[in-house]
Enzyme design. Structure first.
Site, PDB file in Angstrom:
ATOM      1  N   TYR A   1       0.755  -1.071  -0.030  1.00  0.00           N
ATOM      2  CA  TYR A   1      -0.055  -0.019  -0.073  1.00  0.00           C
ATOM      3  C   TYR A   1       0.933   1.231   0.037  1.00  0.00           C
ATOM      4  O   TYR A   1       0.495   2.264  -0.737  1.00  0.00           O
ATOM      5  CB  TYR A   1      -1.105  -0.090   1.091  1.00  0.00           C
ATOM      6  CG  TYR A   1      -1.851  -1.166   1.238  1.00  0.00           C
ATOM      7  CD1 TYR A   1      -2.104  -1.941   0.057  1.00  0.00           C
ATOM      8  CD2 TYR A   1      -2.392  -1.868   2.228  1.00  0.00           C
ATOM      9  CE1 TYR A   1      -3.061  -3.135   0.087  1.00  0.00           C
ATOM     10  CE2 TYR A   1      -2.942  -2.919   2.312  1.00  0.00           C
ATOM     11  CZ  TYR A   1      -3.534  -3.445   1.373  1.00  0.00           C
ATOM     12  OH  TYR A   1      -4.222  -4.553   1.385  1.00  0.00           O
ATOM     13  N   HIS A   2       1.765   1.187   0.843  1.00  0.00           N
ATOM     14  CA  HIS A   2       2.816   2.377   0.685  1.00  0.00           C
ATOM     15  C   HIS A   2       3.503   2.529  -0.503  1.00  0.00           C
ATOM     16  O   HIS A   2       3.437   3.735  -1.020  1.00  0.00           O
ATOM     17  CB  HIS A   2       3.932   2.294   2.034  1.00  0.00           C
ATOM     18  CG  HIS A   2       3.100   2.399   3.331  1.00  0.00           C
ATOM     19  ND1 HIS A   2       3.836   2.034   4.413  1.00  0.00           N
ATOM     20  CD2 HIS A   2       2.263   3.133   3.612  1.00  0.00           C
ATOM     21  CE1 HIS A   2       3.239   2.389   5.271  1.00  0.00           C
ATOM     22  NE2 HIS A   2       2.299   3.180   5.097  1.00  0.00           N
TER      23      HIS A   2
END
Length: 184
Positions: free
Chosen positions: A150-151
């Protein structure tokens, strides 16, 4: 070769037992929680602009899935998280992230198919072409492969160490402006 296939509420509900199987393999929840999770997922399919993706192998077996919808007041997750962000960061920030948000409720890939880019494709394709200005979701507040993904996709931490009412596990609430930016 894994193909992604989009579905709506009817198709999602028809595949709910299969979806729960992938969820169970990926998350290993206590068995007594599965009927409640299934009910939550069925309810999510009634939310505005619900869309899901099925990741299928060449024989059509579902090996992953993801879904989301337009977040609105009156939805439990939306209300709980928006209120917490409001209390922590103020009304302007809460409104910026949750005023017009695509809420990604579930992304799961069967363990036999993880680390093959399926999760990345599910998130990117779910967000592709969405009219909302942000995408938000929760994930375990641990250094997991999912959190790292996600990052990499541009999601930032909005809150960490968040515990949902009645829960005990720590979550990170993450968000990204839409459209998602290409991975560098």
């Amino acid at each position: 070769m894994i193909e992604l296939r989009r579905g709506g509420p009817e198709e999602f509900n028809a595949a709910l037992n299969t979806v729960i199987g992938v969820y169970t393999a990926a998350m290993r929840p206590p068995v007594d929680q599965l009927s409640g999770r299934q009910s939550i997922m069925r309810n999510h399919s009634t939310f505005p602009d619900f869309t899901c993706l099925f990741a299928e192998n060449t024989d059509g077996t579902v090996v992953g899935f993801g879904y989301g919808f337009h977040g609105m007041p009156g939805q439990w997750w939306h209300d709980v998280v928006r209120r917490a962000l409001h209390d922590q960061a103020g009304p302007t920030i809460a409104a910026a992230w949750f005023g017009n948000a695509f809420e990604i409720a579930e992304i799961h890939v069967h363990p036999d198919y993880q680390d093959k880019g399926i999760g990345r494709r599910l998130v990117r394709d779910l967000c592709e072409g969405r009219p909302e200005s942000t995408a938000v979701m929760s994930t375990h507040d641990q250094p997991t492969a999912a959190r790292h993904l996600y990052h990499r996709l541009g999601f930032t931490d909005l809150m960490t160490m968040f515990v949902f009412p009645g829960g005990y596990e720590h979550y990170a609430i993450v968000g990204s402006p839409l459209p998602l930016q290409p991975i560098a």
